[in-house]
Design a protein around this motif. Structure first.
Motif, PDB file in Angstrom:
ATOM      1  N   ASN A 141      76.292 -33.621 -14.706  1.00 44.13           N
ATOM      2  CA  ASN A 141      77.717 -33.791 -14.425  1.00 44.13           C
ATOM      3  C   ASN A 141      78.600 -32.833 -15.213  1.00 44.13           C
ATOM      4  O   ASN A 141      79.720 -32.529 -14.784  1.00 44.13           O
ATOM      5  N   ASN A 142      78.124 -32.372 -16.352  1.00 40.46           N
ATOM      6  CA  ASN A 142      78.899 -31.452 -17.189  1.00 40.46           C
ATOM      7  C   ASN A 142      78.395 -30.016 -17.112  1.00 40.46           C
ATOM      8  O   ASN A 142      78.804 -29.169 -17.905  1.00 40.46           O
ATOM      9  N   HIS A 143      77.517 -29.737 -16.154  1.00 42.71           N
ATOM     10  CA  HIS A 143      76.872 -28.421 -16.082  1.00 42.71           C
ATOM     11  C   HIS A 143      77.851 -27.363 -15.568  1.00 42.71           C
ATOM     12  O   HIS A 143      78.641 -27.614 -14.651  1.00 42.71           O
TER      13      HIS A 143
ATOM     14  N   GLN B  72      68.148 -15.349 -15.741  1.00 44.02           N
ATOM     15  CA  GLN B  72      67.532 -14.071 -15.366  1.00 44.02           C
ATOM     16  C   GLN B  72      68.224 -13.451 -14.151  1.00 44.02           C
ATOM     17  O   GLN B  72      67.699 -12.520 -13.550  1.00 44.02           O
ATOM     18  N   GLN B  73      69.392 -13.971 -13.826  1.00 44.04           N
ATOM     19  CA  GLN B  73      70.202 -13.453 -12.710  1.00 44.04           C
ATOM     20  C   GLN B  73      69.529 -13.631 -11.348  1.00 44.04           C
ATOM     21  O   GLN B  73      69.748 -12.840 -10.423  1.00 44.04           O
ATOM     22  N   ILE B  74      68.703 -14.649 -11.216  1.00 43.63           N
ATOM     23  CA  ILE B  74      68.104 -14.985  -9.925  1.00 43.63           C
ATOM     24  C   ILE B  74      69.057 -15.956  -9.238  1.00 43.63           C
ATOM     25  O   ILE B  74      69.220 -17.104  -9.666  1.00 43.63           O
ATOM     26  N   ASP B  75      69.688 -15.500  -8.175  1.00 44.90           N
ATOM     27  CA  ASP B  75      70.809 -16.199  -7.553  1.00 44.90           C
ATOM     28  C   ASP B  75      70.333 -17.169  -6.475  1.00 44.90           C
ATOM     29  O   ASP B  75      70.291 -16.844  -5.279  1.00 44.90           O
ATOM     30  N   VAL B  76      69.951 -18.367  -6.906  1.00 45.52           N
ATOM     31  CA  VAL B  76      69.472 -19.404  -5.987  1.00 45.52           C
ATOM     32  C   VAL B  76      70.201 -20.708  -6.292  1.00 45.52           C
ATOM     33  O   VAL B  76      70.759 -20.890  -7.374  1.00 45.52           O
ATOM     34  N   ASN B  77      70.181 -21.604  -5.323  1.00 49.53           N
ATOM     35  CA  ASN B  77      70.784 -22.932  -5.488  1.00 49.53           C
ATOM     36  C   ASN B  77      69.717 -23.972  -5.804  1.00 49.53           C
ATOM     37  O   ASN B  77      68.577 -23.878  -5.327  1.00 49.53           O
ATOM     38  N   LEU B  78      70.117 -24.984  -6.571  1.00 45.98           N
ATOM     39  CA  LEU B  78      69.315 -26.191  -6.753  1.00 45.98           C
ATOM     40  C   LEU B  78      70.136 -27.362  -6.234  1.00 45.98           C
ATOM     41  O   LEU B  78      71.250 -27.622  -6.711  1.00 45.98           O
TER      42      LEU B  78
ATOM     43  N   GLN C 254      62.552 -31.154 -15.910  1.00 44.02           N
ATOM     44  CA  GLN C 254      61.843 -29.878 -15.847  1.00 44.02           C
ATOM     45  C   GLN C 254      62.446 -28.977 -14.783  1.00 44.02           C
ATOM     46  O   GLN C 254      62.609 -27.769 -14.991  1.00 44.02           O
ATOM     47  N   THR C 255      62.797 -29.559 -13.633  1.00 42.01           N
ATOM     48  CA  THR C 255      63.347 -28.771 -12.531  1.00 42.01           C
ATOM     49  C   THR C 255      64.674 -28.131 -12.925  1.00 42.01           C
ATOM     50  O   THR C 255      64.880 -26.924 -12.704  1.00 42.01           O
ATOM     51  N   LEU C 256      65.568 -28.909 -13.511  1.00 39.42           N
ATOM     52  CA  LEU C 256      66.862 -28.367 -13.922  1.00 39.42           C
ATOM     53  C   LEU C 256      66.673 -27.268 -14.961  1.00 39.42           C
ATOM     54  O   LEU C 256      67.288 -26.194 -14.862  1.00 39.42           O
ATOM     55  N   ALA C 257      65.809 -27.512 -15.947  1.00 38.91           N
ATOM     56  CA  ALA C 257      65.568 -26.511 -16.987  1.00 38.91           C
ATOM     57  C   ALA C 257      64.960 -25.239 -16.404  1.00 38.91           C
ATOM     58  O   ALA C 257      65.276 -24.127 -16.842  1.00 38.91           O
ATOM     59  N   ALA C 258      64.096 -25.388 -15.411  1.00 39.01           N
ATOM     60  CA  ALA C 258      63.480 -24.218 -14.771  1.00 39.01           C
ATOM     61  C   ALA C 258      64.536 -23.368 -14.081  1.00 39.01           C
ATOM     62  O   ALA C 258      64.530 -22.132 -14.175  1.00 39.01           O
ATOM     63  N   PHE C 259      65.455 -24.020 -13.376  1.00 42.86           N
ATOM     64  CA  PHE C 259      66.490 -23.261 -12.664  1.00 42.86           C
ATOM     65  C   PHE C 259      67.506 -22.659 -13.634  1.00 42.86           C
ATOM     66  O   PHE C 259      68.074 -21.596 -13.342  1.00 42.86           O
ATOM     67  N   GLU C 260      67.702 -23.271 -14.768  1.00 43.69           N
ATOM     68  CA  GLU C 260      68.540 -22.662 -15.804  1.00 43.69           C
ATOM     69  C   GLU C 260      67.917 -21.350 -16.282  1.00 43.69           C
ATOM     70  O   GLU C 260      68.625 -20.359 -16.509  1.00 43.69           O
ATOM     71  N   LEU C 261      66.595 -21.329 -16.404  1.00 47.91           N
ATOM     72  CA  LEU C 261      65.897 -20.087 -16.773  1.00 47.91           C
ATOM     73  C   LEU C 261      66.088 -19.025 -15.687  1.00 47.91           C
ATOM     74  O   LEU C 261      66.318 -17.850 -15.986  1.00 47.91           O
TER      75      LEU C 261
ATOM     76  N   PRO D  45      59.308 -25.971 -18.398  1.00 49.05           N
ATOM     77  CA  PRO D  45      60.261 -25.350 -17.464  1.00 49.05           C
ATOM     78  C   PRO D  45      59.802 -23.988 -16.957  1.00 49.05           C
ATOM     79  O   PRO D  45      59.973 -23.667 -15.778  1.00 49.05           O
ATOM     80  N   GLN D  46      59.178 -23.189 -17.841  1.00 49.66           N
ATOM     81  CA  GLN D  46      58.731 -21.855 -17.440  1.00 49.66           C
ATOM     82  C   GLN D  46      57.651 -21.923 -16.366  1.00 49.66           C
ATOM     83  O   GLN D  46      57.579 -21.041 -15.498  1.00 49.66           O
ATOM     84  N   ASP D  47      56.819 -22.976 -16.401  1.00 46.65           N
ATOM     85  CA  ASP D  47      55.763 -23.133 -15.389  1.00 46.65           C
ATOM     86  C   ASP D  47      56.375 -23.229 -13.988  1.00 46.65           C
ATOM     87  O   ASP D  47      55.901 -22.587 -13.049  1.00 46.65           O
TER      88      ASP D  47
END
Length: 277
Positions: free
Chosen positions: A155-157, A131-137, A120-127, A232-234
């Motif tokens: 690993n393939n991201h 949306q051009q929100i420039d943050v690190n995970l 869920q966390t990875l999918a959330a940050f992909e969203l 993920p959206q949550d």
């Protein structure tokens, strides 16, 4: 013979959610729990949330004994420096830390396993990135069980090494630097016995964004920002809310979370051993 026997219980999550681990692990825990509730004087749980889970399980699975075991709770310590912290930094540590410092970085700490919420966390940050929100995970944790597809996805991201970092099996020393470089701890786990990363973050004064679990409320109280929902959206919405609050320094202050040393944790445990009922 009058001998008292106590067991420490970290969690019984797999009793209710066996799908979170290989089948033999869930079966093993159920058998262990059935055994210790028959032979123990008491069960000392690492949080009151776990103690409540054990009490509920005993109600559903009553012991054959005349008197059930005593159940109590204590909290874990967090002074890693006074235990046996692992040392050592990898060759690229300076580069990684600089990248984490360069953006608002969200850190998640824990073994990669189904209940921890990494998917869920990875999918959330992909969203968020979309949306051009420039943050690190930043993900810190070893690869565990039943996460082969997730590990391959990381690993393939396309963002790996850019805005996505996976640090597998790092030392306690390195982790402390990672905490200090990060802006916020994300704890999206769906089930925990305690939640030690919350305490570790509090020690470094790092704000916390956590799933609204009873155990996280017990550990962090009102000193963390909570979210609900498994989509993920949550979580993406919660991150954006946190970012808006952070701009005006309105995020809950984790520095107010009570922190025990391991000596104090041991004192709590001994106190429970001496309890009358």
């Amino acid at each position: 013979l009058g001998l008292q026997v106590y067991f420490v219980v970290y969690d019984i999550l797999l009793v209710e959610r066996p799908e979170w681990a290989p089948e033999e692990a869930a079966v093993g825990l159920k058998n262990w729990l059935s055994c210790v509730t028959q032979v123990s004087t008491g069960l000392l749980c690492i949080s009151e949330s776990v103690a409540n889970d054990v009490r509920l399980w005993l109600q559903k699975n009553p012991s054959l004994r005349h008197q059930p075991p005593k159940i109590a709770s204590f909290h874990l310590g967090a002074d890693v420096e006074n235990s046996a912290p692992s040392k050592g930094l990898p060759a690229d540590a300076a580069k990684i830390l600089k990248a984490i410092h360069s953006k608002t970085s969200f850190l998640t700490v824990g073994t990669l396993e189904p209940r921890k919420g990494h998917l869920q966390t990875l999918a959330a940050f992909e969203l968020l990135w979309h949306q051009q929100i420039d943050v690190n995970l930043v993900i810190v944790g070893k690869k565990g069980w039943m996460v082969d597809e997730l590990a391959e996805r990381i690993n393939n991201h396309s963002e790996l090494g850019k805005r996505l970092f996976w640090l597998d099996g790092i030392s306690d020393e390195y982790l402390e630097y990672i905490y200090k470089a990060s802006a916020c701890l994300v704890s999206a786990s769906e089930g925990e016995g305690f939640g030690l990363p919350l305490i570790e973050a509090a020690k470094q004064g790092i704000p916390i964004l956590a799933r609204d679990l009873s155990v996280f409320r017990e550990v962090a109280g009102e000193h963390a920002f909570y979210f609900a929902g498994l989509a993920p959206q949550d979580l993406a919405d919660a991150v954006q809310q946190w970012l808006r609050l952070n701009q005006t320094t309105q995020t809950p202050d984790s520095k107010n979370i009570p922190i025990l040393t391991w000596a104090q944790s041991a004192e709590q445990l001994v106190g429970k051993l001496l309890m009358k009922s």
